[in-house]
Write a protein that holds these residues in place. Structure first.
Motif, PDB file in Angstrom:
ATOM      1  N   VAL A  77       0.861  -1.185   0.000  1.00 47.07           N
ATOM      2  CA  VAL A  77       0.000   0.000   0.000  1.00 47.07           C
ATOM      3  C   VAL A  77       0.896   1.234   0.000  1.00 47.07           C
ATOM      4  CG1 VAL A  77      -1.751   1.303   1.266  1.00 47.07           C
ATOM      5  CG2 VAL A  77      -1.855  -1.204   1.205  1.00 47.07           C
ATOM      6  N   LEU A  78       0.683   2.111  -0.953  1.00 49.50           N
ATOM      7  CA  LEU A  78       1.444   3.353  -1.069  1.00 49.50           C
ATOM      8  C   LEU A  78       0.506   4.547  -0.969  1.00 49.50           C
ATOM      9  CD1 LEU A  78       3.623   2.553  -4.228  1.00 49.50           C
ATOM     10  CD2 LEU A  78       4.276   2.230  -1.833  1.00 49.50           C
ATOM     11  N   PRO A  79       1.022   5.706  -0.553  1.00 47.31           N
ATOM     12  CA  PRO A  79       0.209   6.920  -0.676  1.00 47.31           C
ATOM     13  C   PRO A  79      -0.219   7.098  -2.128  1.00 47.31           C
ATOM     14  CG  PRO A  79       2.215   7.345   0.568  1.00 47.31           C
ATOM     15  CD  PRO A  79       2.368   5.984  -0.015  1.00 47.31           C
ATOM     16  N   GLY A  80      -1.371   7.684  -2.346  1.00 50.72           N
ATOM     17  CA  GLY A  80      -1.828   7.927  -3.712  1.00 50.72           C
ATOM     18  C   GLY A  80      -0.776   8.674  -4.510  1.00 50.72           C
ATOM     19  N   LEU A  81      -0.608   8.292  -5.761  1.00 53.79           N
ATOM     20  CA  LEU A  81       0.433   8.872  -6.608  1.00 53.79           C
ATOM     21  C   LEU A  81      -0.103  10.099  -7.339  1.00 53.79           C
ATOM     22  CD1 LEU A  81       1.816   5.515  -8.012  1.00 53.79           C
ATOM     23  CD2 LEU A  81       2.702   6.854  -6.094  1.00 53.79           C
ATOM     24  N   THR A  82       0.749  11.096  -7.444  1.00 52.46           N
ATOM     25  CA  THR A  82       0.403  12.333  -8.136  1.00 52.46           C
ATOM     26  C   THR A  82       1.203  12.444  -9.422  1.00 52.46           C
ATOM     27  OG1 THR A  82      -0.188  13.553  -6.132  1.00 52.46           O
ATOM     28  CG2 THR A  82       0.504  14.862  -8.027  1.00 52.46           C
ATOM     29  N   ASP A  83       0.533  12.764 -10.505  1.00 58.53           N
ATOM     30  CA  ASP A  83       1.226  13.128 -11.739  1.00 58.53           C
ATOM     31  C   ASP A  83       1.224  14.647 -11.796  1.00 58.53           C
ATOM     32  OD1 ASP A  83       1.868  13.799 -14.481  1.00 58.53           O
ATOM     33  OD2 ASP A  83       1.528  11.682 -14.952  1.00 58.53           O
ATOM     34  N   ALA A  84       2.398  15.241 -11.625  1.00 66.42           N
ATOM     35  CA  ALA A  84       2.493  16.691 -11.476  1.00 66.42           C
ATOM     36  C   ALA A  84       2.507  17.449 -12.794  1.00 66.42           C
ATOM     37  CB  ALA A  84       3.748  17.045 -10.669  1.00 66.42           C
ATOM     38  N   HIS A  85       2.375  16.737 -13.912  1.00 66.14           N
ATOM     39  CA  HIS A  85       2.336  17.445 -15.194  1.00 66.14           C
ATOM     40  C   HIS A  85       1.706  16.536 -16.246  1.00 66.14           C
ATOM     41  CE1 HIS A  85       4.017  20.555 -18.068  1.00 66.14           C
ATOM     42  NE2 HIS A  85       3.624  19.588 -18.891  1.00 66.14           N
ATOM     43  N   GLY A  86       0.455  16.814 -16.578  1.00 68.09           N
ATOM     44  CA  GLY A  86      -0.228  16.061 -17.620  1.00 68.09           C
ATOM     45  C   GLY A  86      -1.279  16.927 -18.287  1.00 68.09           C
ATOM     46  N   HIS A  87      -1.951  16.352 -19.275  1.00 72.19           N
ATOM     47  CA  HIS A  87      -2.934  17.091 -20.071  1.00 72.19           C
ATOM     48  C   HIS A  87      -4.164  16.204 -20.244  1.00 72.19           C
ATOM     49  CE1 HIS A  87       0.313  19.944 -21.074  1.00 72.19           C
ATOM     50  NE2 HIS A  87       1.058  18.868 -21.154  1.00 72.19           N
ATOM     51  N   LEU A  88      -5.189  16.455 -19.444  1.00 71.68           N
ATOM     52  CA  LEU A  88      -6.314  15.545 -19.348  1.00 71.68           C
ATOM     53  C   LEU A  88      -7.092  15.394 -20.660  1.00 71.68           C
ATOM     54  CD1 LEU A  88      -7.632  16.458 -15.795  1.00 71.68           C
ATOM     55  CD2 LEU A  88      -6.692  14.250 -16.514  1.00 71.68           C
ATOM     56  N   LEU A  89      -7.569  16.490 -21.213  1.00 72.22           N
ATOM     57  CA  LEU A  89      -8.353  16.366 -22.443  1.00 72.22           C
ATOM     58  C   LEU A  89      -7.513  15.795 -23.575  1.00 72.22           C
ATOM     59  CD1 LEU A  89     -10.711  19.489 -22.673  1.00 72.22           C
ATOM     60  CD2 LEU A  89     -11.276  17.134 -22.093  1.00 72.22           C
ATOM     61  N   SER A  90      -6.256  16.183 -23.638  1.00 79.83           N
ATOM     62  CA  SER A  90      -5.383  15.641 -24.686  1.00 79.83           C
ATOM     63  C   SER A  90      -5.237  14.136 -24.540  1.00 79.83           C
ATOM     64  CB  SER A  90      -4.007  16.308 -24.634  1.00 79.83           C
ATOM     65  OG  SER A  90      -4.093  17.681 -24.952  1.00 79.83           O
ATOM     66  N   LEU A  91      -5.141  13.656 -23.303  1.00 76.26           N
ATOM     67  CA  LEU A  91      -5.041  12.212 -23.087  1.00 76.26           C
ATOM     68  C   LEU A  91      -6.311  11.518 -23.564  1.00 76.26           C
ATOM     69  CD1 LEU A  91      -3.672   9.689 -21.942  1.00 76.26           C
ATOM     70  CD2 LEU A  91      -4.659  10.254 -19.707  1.00 76.26           C
ATOM     71  N   GLY A 237      -3.104   4.060 -10.808  1.00 75.14           N
ATOM     72  CA  GLY A 237      -2.735   4.397  -9.443  1.00 75.14           C
ATOM     73  C   GLY A 237      -2.607   5.878  -9.166  1.00 75.14           C
ATOM     74  N   ILE A 238      -3.035   6.717 -10.093  1.00 69.40           N
ATOM     75  CA  ILE A 238      -2.964   8.169  -9.927  1.00 69.40           C
ATOM     76  C   ILE A 238      -4.195   8.642  -9.147  1.00 69.40           C
ATOM     77  CG2 ILE A 238      -2.884  10.395 -11.093  1.00 69.40           C
ATOM     78  CD1 ILE A 238      -0.374   8.778 -11.509  1.00 69.40           C
ATOM     79  N   THR A 239      -3.970   9.337  -8.050  1.00 67.63           N
ATOM     80  CA  THR A 239      -5.077   9.891  -7.265  1.00 67.63           C
ATOM     81  C   THR A 239      -5.153  11.409  -7.347  1.00 67.63           C
ATOM     82  OG1 THR A 239      -3.716   9.965  -5.254  1.00 67.63           O
ATOM     83  CG2 THR A 239      -5.021   7.961  -5.636  1.00 67.63           C
ATOM     84  N   SER A 240      -4.124  12.033  -7.931  1.00 69.39           N
ATOM     85  CA  SER A 240      -4.116  13.486  -8.092  1.00 69.39           C
ATOM     86  C   SER A 240      -3.316  13.821  -9.341  1.00 69.39           C
ATOM     87  CB  SER A 240      -3.494  14.176  -6.870  1.00 69.39           C
ATOM     88  OG  SER A 240      -3.493  15.586  -7.023  1.00 69.39           O
ATOM     89  N   VAL A 241      -3.798  14.798 -10.103  1.00 67.07           N
ATOM     90  CA  VAL A 241      -3.101  15.187 -11.325  1.00 67.07           C
ATOM     91  C   VAL A 241      -3.047  16.701 -11.411  1.00 67.07           C
ATOM     92  CG1 VAL A 241      -5.235  15.104 -12.692  1.00 67.07           C
ATOM     93  CG2 VAL A 241      -3.029  14.886 -13.835  1.00 67.07           C
ATOM     94  N   HIS A 242      -1.916  17.214 -11.871  1.00 64.47           N
ATOM     95  CA  HIS A 242      -1.765  18.642 -12.143  1.00 64.47           C
ATOM     96  C   HIS A 242      -1.927  18.823 -13.645  1.00 64.47           C
ATOM     97  CE1 HIS A 242       1.047  18.942  -8.370  1.00 64.47           C
ATOM     98  NE2 HIS A 242      -0.136  18.419  -8.101  1.00 64.47           N
ATOM     99  N   ASP A 243      -3.024  19.437 -14.058  1.00 69.60           N
ATOM    100  CA  ASP A 243      -3.305  19.621 -15.475  1.00 69.60           C
ATOM    101  C   ASP A 243      -2.602  20.885 -15.961  1.00 69.60           C
ATOM    102  OD1 ASP A 243      -4.525  20.339 -18.004  1.00 69.60           O
ATOM    103  OD2 ASP A 243      -6.047  18.839 -17.566  1.00 69.60           O
ATOM    104  N   ALA A 244      -1.636  20.707 -16.853  1.00 72.62           N
ATOM    105  CA  ALA A 244      -0.757  21.798 -17.273  1.00 72.62           C
ATOM    106  C   ALA A 244      -1.316  22.522 -18.493  1.00 72.62           C
ATOM    107  CB  ALA A 244       0.641  21.262 -17.546  1.00 72.62           C
ATOM    108  N   GLY A 245      -2.455  23.174 -18.320  1.00 76.03           N
ATOM    109  CA  GLY A 245      -2.990  23.964 -19.413  1.00 76.03           C
ATOM    110  C   GLY A 245      -4.499  23.905 -19.510  1.00 76.03           C
ATOM    111  N   ILE A 246      -5.175  24.373 -18.475  1.00 77.14           N
ATOM    112  CA  ILE A 246      -6.647  24.382 -18.454  1.00 77.14           C
ATOM    113  C   ILE A 246      -7.162  25.548 -19.289  1.00 77.14           C
ATOM    114  CG2 ILE A 246      -8.677  24.750 -16.997  1.00 77.14           C
ATOM    115  CD1 ILE A 246      -7.613  22.101 -16.362  1.00 77.14           C
ATOM    116  N   ASN A 247      -8.041  25.239 -20.244  1.00 73.35           N
ATOM    117  CA  ASN A 247      -8.754  26.302 -20.952  1.00 73.35           C
ATOM    118  C   ASN A 247     -10.208  26.296 -20.504  1.00 73.35           C
ATOM    119  OD1 ASN A 247      -9.876  24.085 -22.246  1.00 73.35           O
ATOM    120  ND2 ASN A 247      -8.781  24.415 -24.177  1.00 73.35           N
TER     121      ASN A 247
END
Length: 550
Positions: A77-91, A237-247
């Motif tokens: 069991v690990l703390p939830g993983l954060t992706d600190a730079h991604g692009h949700l709609l693009s994905l 396993g990503i529980t938090s994401v930083h979306d680098a470019g919200i329009n």
């Protein structure tokens, strides 16, 4: 299959909340406590989804005798993983579009395009990307002529793997009105042949000459793409994401899911630029979600240069393999300082994309020019910090800046990075240990969909400096590799710090949200080569299971 997965994830997401404390026992658990990594076998969660305690079962079980018990059977069991730079709609849209990432040469790319055209006939735009002329060993950029015979009338627009170049056929160039007389826009370049005619590849800001003619997706399409992306992340396993470019469109889609209580993970948003969309999205100032921490919009994303693979990254000296160019700076120093001041003065964290050493220096200078009261408490970030002059690395710490880096970029770029910058400048590239030894806190991400959103692939790159096949043996510049603890930390506690959330996320300490992931192996102990093949068994956000492996 994809729709079936999405429906199962939605069912998990809408399951009722537990009505009493929950106790996970017999776990091989890891978490940070006072910034030190320690192990536990029992985790107690409140019915509000917060951590009550971690420790030994013999100590904790008597304190919560009525808790619902879940036996982890020794799973990690690990703390939830954060992706600190991604692009949700693009994905999301990349998963619905033509994907050339796995093509090994131009002929395979042509065959993929031909297959796509058969599967999706019509007159609409053919969209997608993932091509990489370096992997293809093409020795040049692809050209419109390479695909015109496949789609002579239907416009084709395909992003390069790094998102900083686009490949158009003649039909797309005609729609965009691009010809020999079209000037290069500021911060961009139209690739041309010896006679000055456009070849079909557009670099950085020149991409908008074509992309602005592509019909915009509607709100329903954006929402479906967002759901697909979010459910892909929790499955990794990503529980938090930083979306680098919200329009505005992305903000509306995220807020729509938030209103439906259907966000399966946490989103930390960066508004793209300081133009009209910033004016609209920032009219009420930074937006927080103090009650649930599901959607926070308190940062701004700016760009200073392009990417290394397309030679759009701005270098202090010419490219080692292309002495005629230094890349592209998108703005003058005054323009960049003005945009940073606009955002910082409104209370926003400012996160600036910088790949080349010239771009990183320009951004460092711009932050240094900020009034101290707009700098010290903002935790501004440089996104990528990819090639940095050695003498500039200490300035990150001096200025209180966070290097937001993507470990997998090192192993993706190692096939061309040193060719681009040479043996001296490469010492300041992907230089994770040079940063950490000076006290910098690195926030790690993937830059999906440019790279895979699988954080365990990023951890493998971080600790081994090798690709998924274990090459090169011994690692690429292995002195800059992270330890396993450092890799875990940069995807958890330090990523949370980069979003001002270290008191609520990033570890399983008392009072924080019970965000965690259950995996099939101990990534701190298994052979390094096994890290990337880690399987996520379940993902939990606020004490609620949002994904379970079928």
């Amino acid at each position: 299959m994809r729709r079936q997965f999405w429906l199962s994830a939605v069912l998990l997401l809408t399951a009722p909340w537990v009505q009493a404390e929950t106790m996970l026992i017999k776990a091989n658990g890891y978490s940070w406590e006072h910034e030190r990594l320690r192990q536990f076998d029992t985790l107690v969660i409140s019915d509000q989804g917060k951590v009550l305690a971690t420790g030994a079962q013999a100590e904790l079980a008597p304190r919560w005798p009525a808790a619902k018990v879940l036996d982890m059977g020794g799973k990690t069991v690990l703390p939830g993983l954060t992706d600190a730079h991604g692009h949700l709609l693009s994905l999301g849209y990349s998963m619905l579009s033509l994907n050339l990432r796995e093509t090994r040469n131009l002929q395979e790319a042509r065959e993929a395009i031909r297959t796509y055209l058969r599967q999706y006939p019509g007159n609409g735009w053919v969209l997608g990307g993932g091509w990489n002329q370096v992997v293809w060993q093409l020795g040049r950029f692809p050209e419109a002529a390479d695909i015109d015979d496949l789609a002579p009338q239907r416009p084709v627009w395909l992003d390069r793997v790094d998102g900083h170049a686009g490949w158009a056929n003649q039909a797309a160039l005609r729609i965009a009105g691009i010809d020999k007389n079209t000037p290069d826009p500021s911060g961009g370049r139209i690739e041309r042949d010896a006679a000055g005619n456009p070849t079909g590849v557009l670099i950085d800001s020149a991409m908008t000459l074509v992309s602005r003619h592509i019909p915009a997706a509607d709100a329903a399409q954006n929402k479906e793409a967002l759901k697909l992306a979010l459910n892909t992340l929790v499955a990794n396993g990503i529980t938090s994401v930083h979306d680098a470019g919200i329009n505005v469109a992305a903000d509306q889609a995220i807020r729509s899911l938030q209103a439906e209580q259907a966000l399966p993970l946490r989103v930390y948003g960066m508004i793209r630029g300081t133009g009209e969309e910033f004016t609209q999205l920032s009219k009420d100032g930074p937006r927080y979600d103090a009650a649930q921490d599901r959607y926070v919009l308190r940062a701004v994303k700016l760009f200073s240069d392009g990417a290394l693979g397309s030679r759009g990254a701005a270098l202090l000296a010419p490219y080692s393999d292309a002495p005629h160019t230094k890349g592209l700076l998108f703005h003058t120093p005054a323009e960049l300082q003005g945009m940073i001041r606009t955002a910082a003065s409104r209370g926003y964290q400012v996160n600036v994309h910088a790949i080349g050493d010239a771009a990183n220096r320009e951004v460092l200078d711009a932050f240094a020019a900020l009034p101290p009261q707009w700098r010290a408490a903002r935790r501004h970030r440089i996104e990528h910090a990819q090639v940095v002059a050695l003498e500039d690395i200490p300035r990150f710490v001096k200025l209180g800046l966070i290097p937001s880096m993507q470990p997998v970029h090192a192993t993706s770029d190692m096939n061309m990075a040193e060719q681009r910058v040479g043996p001296q400048r490469i010492r300041g590239a992907y230089a994770w240990q040079r940063f950490t030894k000076l006290g910098a806190r690195i926030a790690c991400g993937s830059d999906f969909p440019i790279e895979s959103p699988n954080p365990f692939e990023g951890m493998l790159a971080a600790v081994s400096r090798t690709d998924l096949q274990g090459q090169p043996q011994g690692g690429w510049y292995p002195d800059q590799a992270m330890s396993r603890e450092q890799a875990l930390r940069c995807f958890t506690l330090d990523a949370a710090f980069a979003a001002f959330q270290e008191t609520r996320l990033g570890s399983l300490e008392k009072g924080k949200w019970a965000d965690f992931v259950v995996i099939d192996r101990d990534i701190l102990k298994v052979p390094v080569s096994e890290i990337a093949t880690t399987q996520v068994l379940s993902t939990w956000v606020a004490g609620k299971q949002v994904y379970s492996r079928p």
